[in-house]
Every structure is written in C-alpha cells, then in structure tokens.
Design a protein around this motif. Structure first.
Motif, mmCIF file in Angstrom:
data_model
loop_
_atom_site.group_PDB
_atom_site.id
_atom_site.type_symbol
_atom_site.label_atom_id
_atom_site.label_comp_id
_atom_site.label_asym_id
_atom_site.label_seq_id
_atom_site.Cartn_x
_atom_site.Cartn_y
_atom_site.Cartn_z
ATOM 1 N N GLY A 61 0.820 -1.203 0.000
ATOM 2 C CA GLY A 61 0.000 0.000 0.000
ATOM 3 C C GLY A 61 0.856 1.255 0.000
ATOM 4 N N ALA A 62 0.191 2.402 -0.176
ATOM 5 C CA ALA A 62 0.906 3.675 -0.306
ATOM 6 C C ALA A 62 1.679 4.043 0.954
ATOM 7 C CB ALA A 62 -0.085 4.780 -0.655
ATOM 8 N N ASP A 63 1.200 3.622 2.117
ATOM 9 C CA ASP A 63 1.841 4.016 3.375
ATOM 10 C C ASP A 63 2.584 2.869 4.054
ATOM 11 O OD1 ASP A 63 0.744 6.596 3.108
ATOM 12 O OD2 ASP A 63 -1.145 5.894 3.985
ATOM 13 N N GLY A 64 2.546 1.702 3.463
ATOM 14 C CA GLY A 64 3.165 0.544 4.104
ATOM 15 C C GLY A 64 4.665 0.486 3.869
ATOM 16 N N SER A 65 5.378 -0.052 4.825
ATOM 17 C CA SER A 65 6.830 -0.161 4.720
ATOM 18 C C SER A 65 7.226 -1.582 4.333
ATOM 19 C CB SER A 65 7.497 0.213 6.043
ATOM 20 O OG SER A 65 7.083 -0.660 7.070
ATOM 21 N N VAL A 66 8.448 -1.714 3.841
ATOM 22 C CA VAL A 66 8.996 -3.008 3.446
ATOM 23 C C VAL A 66 10.341 -3.185 4.151
ATOM 24 C CG1 VAL A 66 9.872 -4.416 1.550
ATOM 25 C CG2 VAL A 66 7.841 -2.982 1.211
ATOM 26 N N ALA A 67 10.475 -4.250 4.914
ATOM 27 C CA ALA A 67 11.713 -4.521 5.648
ATOM 28 C C ALA A 67 12.599 -5.440 4.810
ATOM 29 C CB ALA A 67 11.405 -5.164 6.995
ATOM 30 N N VAL A 68 13.817 -4.981 4.538
ATOM 31 C CA VAL A 68 14.773 -5.742 3.728
ATOM 32 C C VAL A 68 16.031 -5.948 4.557
ATOM 33 C CG1 VAL A 68 16.065 -5.831 1.558
ATOM 34 C CG2 VAL A 68 13.861 -4.627 1.659
ATOM 35 N N SER A 69 16.432 -7.200 4.723
ATOM 36 C CA SER A 69 17.637 -7.478 5.513
ATOM 37 C C SER A 69 18.477 -8.536 4.820
ATOM 38 C CB SER A 69 17.273 -7.926 6.926
ATOM 39 O OG SER A 69 16.524 -9.126 6.905
ATOM 40 N N LEU A 70 19.800 -8.391 4.940
ATOM 41 C CA LEU A 70 20.739 -9.334 4.347
ATOM 42 C C LEU A 70 21.692 -9.821 5.428
ATOM 43 C CD1 LEU A 70 22.013 -10.692 1.824
ATOM 44 C CD2 LEU A 70 23.420 -8.633 1.564
ATOM 45 N N THR A 71 21.856 -11.126 5.508
ATOM 46 C CA THR A 71 22.785 -11.718 6.475
ATOM 47 C C THR A 71 23.759 -12.633 5.740
ATOM 48 O OG1 THR A 71 21.215 -13.509 6.920
ATOM 49 C CG2 THR A 71 21.150 -11.584 8.389
ATOM 50 N N ALA A 72 24.937 -12.803 6.322
ATOM 51 C CA ALA A 72 25.965 -13.638 5.699
ATOM 52 C C ALA A 72 26.078 -15.016 6.321
ATOM 53 C CB ALA A 72 27.323 -12.928 5.777
ATOM 54 N N GLU A 73 25.625 -15.181 7.542
ATOM 55 C CA GLU A 73 25.761 -16.449 8.271
ATOM 56 C C GLU A 73 24.386 -17.003 8.644
ATOM 57 O OE1 GLU A 73 28.523 -17.914 8.616
ATOM 58 O OE2 GLU A 73 29.908 -16.312 8.047
ATOM 59 N N PRO A 74 24.232 -18.321 8.623
ATOM 60 C CA PRO A 74 25.219 -19.348 8.257
ATOM 61 C C PRO A 74 25.452 -19.456 6.753
ATOM 62 C CG PRO A 74 23.128 -20.365 8.740
ATOM 63 C CD PRO A 74 22.955 -18.914 9.061
ATOM 64 N N ALA A 75 24.541 -18.868 5.939
ATOM 65 C CA ALA A 75 24.700 -18.799 4.494
ATOM 66 C C ALA A 75 24.088 -17.477 4.039
ATOM 67 C CB ALA A 75 24.024 -19.986 3.814
ATOM 68 N N PRO A 76 24.548 -16.914 2.916
ATOM 69 C CA PRO A 76 23.981 -15.656 2.434
ATOM 70 C C PRO A 76 22.463 -15.759 2.284
ATOM 71 C CG PRO A 76 25.960 -16.196 1.215
ATOM 72 C CD PRO A 76 25.644 -17.396 2.052
ATOM 73 N N ALA A 77 21.738 -14.838 2.923
ATOM 74 C CA ALA A 77 20.275 -14.893 2.896
ATOM 75 C C ALA A 77 19.704 -13.480 2.845
ATOM 76 C CB ALA A 77 19.735 -15.632 4.110
ATOM 77 N N LEU A 78 18.766 -13.268 1.940
ATOM 78 C CA LEU A 78 18.064 -11.991 1.811
ATOM 79 C C LEU A 78 16.610 -12.205 2.198
ATOM 80 C CD1 LEU A 78 17.867 -9.004 0.782
ATOM 81 C CD2 LEU A 78 17.226 -9.983 -1.440
ATOM 82 N N THR A 79 16.119 -11.371 3.112
ATOM 83 C CA THR A 79 14.732 -11.464 3.558
ATOM 84 C C THR A 79 14.003 -10.171 3.214
ATOM 85 O OG1 THR A 79 15.369 -12.900 5.400
ATOM 86 C CG2 THR A 79 13.208 -11.849 5.537
ATOM 87 N N VAL A 80 12.830 -10.301 2.574
ATOM 88 C CA VAL A 80 12.001 -9.148 2.197
ATOM 89 C C VAL A 80 10.616 -9.374 2.794
ATOM 90 C CG1 VAL A 80 11.017 -7.812 0.312
ATOM 91 C CG2 VAL A 80 13.295 -8.820 0.055
ATOM 92 N N ARG A 81 10.203 -8.506 3.714
ATOM 93 C CA ARG A 81 8.901 -8.653 4.376
ATOM 94 C C ARG A 81 8.049 -7.427 4.098
ATOM 95 N NH1 ARG A 81 10.375 -8.716 9.245
ATOM 96 N NH2 ARG A 81 9.536 -6.733 10.003
ATOM 97 N N ASP A 82 6.883 -7.631 3.486
ATOM 98 C CA ASP A 82 5.987 -6.504 3.205
ATOM 99 C C ASP A 82 5.021 -6.301 4.369
ATOM 100 O OD1 ASP A 82 3.651 -8.109 2.941
ATOM 101 O OD2 ASP A 82 4.072 -8.486 0.834
ATOM 102 N N SER A 83 4.228 -5.247 4.282
ATOM 103 C CA SER A 83 3.245 -4.950 5.328
ATOM 104 C C SER A 83 1.828 -5.044 4.788
ATOM 105 C CB SER A 83 3.505 -3.553 5.917
ATOM 106 O OG SER A 83 3.550 -2.566 4.900
ATOM 107 N N GLY A 84 1.654 -5.908 3.787
ATOM 108 C CA GLY A 84 0.337 -6.101 3.203
ATOM 109 C C GLY A 84 -0.513 -7.054 4.000
ATOM 110 N N PRO A 85 -1.670 -7.456 3.448
ATOM 111 C CA PRO A 85 -2.599 -8.325 4.173
ATOM 112 C C PRO A 85 -2.149 -9.781 4.227
ATOM 113 C CG PRO A 85 -3.437 -7.858 1.983
ATOM 114 C CD PRO A 85 -2.204 -7.019 2.155
ATOM 115 N N GLY A 86 -1.155 -10.152 3.441
ATOM 116 C CA GLY A 86 -0.702 -11.539 3.444
ATOM 117 C C GLY A 86 -1.590 -12.429 2.594
#
Length: 377
Positions: free
Chosen positions: A277-302
């Motif tokens: 949505g127009a006002d919703g945020s998106v959380a993006v995080s990158l970690t290196a351990e235990p393996a490279p992983a990118l997580t993208v979490r939206d704030s929608g209804p699911g």
C-alpha cells in the motif's frame, strides 16, 4: 436434454459490461492520459452494472458522470460533444458489440477545439476497448496447445522490444526539445513511465522463456550480494522512502551472475512495495551467516495457505492482485525462483496471519578456495 437460453439485448449488454469491468485495468492511468491529452481538468469513466445502473470512476475519488450525456452515448453509440457554457465530450466504450460505458472529459469553460478533442478522446477509447478485449481473452482462453509456447513468447518479445527502443530514444529527445512547452514534462514522464513498464514486461517474458528452456543461468562470478541488493533497491524506485534496507558492513560474497540476481531481487522488492500500500513499509535485511540470505517482508494483508502454495507458478496471480487490477503477468516470482534455483539457492515464501508476506532467498556461500568454479556456466 440440453436447454439453450438466448440472452435478450439488455441481458447481453449487461453480461458484456460485467466482462468489460472484469478485464478493464489501470483506470487511473487511462483517466490521466485522457485528461492530459485533451487538456481537460476532469476525466471520468462510466460503465454499466445493469439495465439502469452505472459505476463511475474518477481521478479524484467520487464523481458523477452527467446522466444525460451517458444516456445519449448509450442510445446512439456515437461520440457526443456538448459545448454550451460547460464543455463536455464522451466517447463510447464497447465490448462484444455492445456499448458498455463511456470515457468523458469535462471543462467548466467553453472550448474552441471541441471536434479535435472529441476525435482524440475517441481514439483513446478505442485503445481502451482493444486492450480490454485482449485482457479478457488472455484471462479466459488457454494458450493454443498447438503453438510452441517458447517460440511464441520469444517472437512476441522481440517484436515489442524493437519499437520500444525507438520510443525510449525519442522520449529522451523530447526532454531537450520541449523543455519550454507548458505541461510537456508531465507528458514525457508519462511516456517514460509506461515505456519502463513495457520494457519490464518484455524482459519478464524473455526471462520466462529462457527459464522454460533451461537457459536462465548466465555467467557466474564472485560478486557482493549486498551491492546487488543496494542497486536493486535504487532501480525499483521508492519515492515514499518505504524500503527499510539493512545491509551488513562487510561484503557478502556469492558465486552468481550479478545481472540475473539483481532481476530476482528487484522482483521481490517491487512486489513487496506494490502490496504494502501507499503508506506501508517493506523490511529488507541481508545476512551472511550461516549462508547468504536476503529477507524481504511486506506490510500487506498476506495470503492464505492455498494461495501461498500456488505463488511462483507462471501466469498465476493472487486473488487480491486480480481484484485490485494490479498490473502484471504473474511471472515475477516464477522468474525469481528460477534464477535462484539456477544458482543453487532456494526461495521460500511465508505469510503468518496479520504479518504480510515474507520472501527469503538463500544462496550458497562462495568458496574463496574453489577457483575452478569462478566463471563456470
């Protein structure tokens, strides 16, 4: 015994209008185009919902399409121009041979270019009819079984890409040649915005064809996944500053084709922004351990479990995307998953109740000592 029911004229028009409403997409863009092209402050679309009722779409919320104007267009099926103190022009919208609605522009002042504006509006209405017809066909008719899906997609994509390249070039020229023309910046921006969308569609079709033919691999090198994520975040565009990107201070090295992985990340970010949505945020995080992983979490209804299981299937879209007429072909997640799998990684999707949708990409860690793999196909 088979009983065949023949619809009367009113019922047939009502059924055609229902199909038109279901297939019609991007009403705000249509109205913006009509208003800008016709240099009118107000643009409206009216579509029938039954024999005597209509629904009106306006750029600025609730609005009313003049009843007499709509009735005249519905009865005659012709372009109607009224310039009696207030300027009004409406062009019919058609589906399956029926007048199912009208596209109109309005001005509180009289105009001296009524006929020219009417012809322009009628041309826009015909394009809306054609796109709606194609959307209805693509949604309700399966791809011809006798056709080679990959060859058709590839051929269509290449045929679209050539004129798009010309449009992009001429749009860049317009920036320099129309700088002093009032309103030109908005028109050029509209050209750029829609051209960018078409380019992304073509790219998605090409990636989908490559994925099906097992060619979506690319040239793998040691690359910094954090840098790829940063570039992807800049590429998707985030004027509302809704992306909350958390990257580690040190490089996260993976063995990958940087261009393809960026395509995958862009799809995840764009989807998350679109459904937050127009006002919703998106959380993006990158970690290196235990393996490279990118997580993208939206704030929608699911999504529910059934829909979640079908995501990532080519040309399959969620119910909300269909109901809200969100642009797209349903290829983004399947392309993303194909790219990730081609790199030996995995894409997981989860949607806890009330917590939006979370997409997680994991990729194998780059082994600095395995020089033989670098540059492998």
């Amino acid at each position: 015994m088979t009983v065949t029911t023949t619809l009367g004229p009113v019922d047939a028009r009502r059924a055609a209008a229902a199909r038109y409403r279901a297939a019609m997409a991007e009403v705000p863009q249509i109205l913006d185009l009509a208003a800008e092209a016709c240099q009118a402050p107000t643009a409206l679309i009216v579509v029938t919902t039954g024999a005597d009722s209509v629904v009106t779409y306006g750029r600025d919320g609730a609005a009313e399409f003049p009843a007499l104007l709509w009735e005249h267009v519905k009865a005659t099926g012709r372009l109607t121009v009224i310039d009696d103190g207030r300027f009004m022009v409406a062009a019919p919208l058609r589906h399956e041979g029926h007048v199912v609605g009208a596209l109109g522009v309005f001005d509180d002042l009289p105009r001296c270019d009524g006929e020219q504006t009417g012809r322009l509006l009628a041309a826009i209405a015909r394009r809306v009819d054609e796109e709606t017809r194609l959307r209805h066909r693509s949604a309700n008719q399966p791809f011809p079984a006798a056709a080679d899906h990959h060859d058709v997609v590839s051929a269509i994509s290449h045929e679209i890409r050539t004129p798009l390249a010309n449009i992009v070039g001429f749009a860049e020229m317009l920036v320099d040649t129309t700088a002093d023309v009032p309103g030109s910046d908005r028109r050029v921006d509209a050209i750029r915005r829609n051209t960018d969308r078409l380019c992304r569609t073509v790219d998605n079709l090409m990636h989908a064809a490559s994925l099906q033919m097992g060619q979506l691999v690319g040239e793998r090198r040691a690359v910094d996944l954090a840098e790829i994520v940063s570039r992807a975040a800049a590429a998707v565009g985030d004027p509302g500053d809704r992306l909350d990107v958390r990257l580690p201070g040190d490089p996260v090295q993976v063995l990958a084709d940087a261009r393809l992985v960026q395509v995958a990340v862009e799809h995840l970010l764009a989807n998350a922004l679109r459904f937050s949505g127009a006002d919703g945020s998106v959380a993006v995080s990158l970690t290196a351990e235990p393996a490279p992983a990118l997580t993208v979490r939206d704030s929608g209804p699911g999504l529910g479990a059934d829909e979640l299981g079908s995501l990532g299937t080519p040309f399959v879209r969620g119910a909300q995307a269909r109901d809200d007429q969100v642009p797209g072909l349903g290829l983004g997640l399947s392309i993303c998953r194909g790219i990730v799998h081609a790199h030996g990684g995995a894409l997981s999707l989860t949607s806890p109740p009330g917590e939006g949708l979370t997409a997680r990409i994991t990729l194998p860690e780059f082994d600095k000592h395995d020089d033989a793999l670098e540059g492998a196909q």
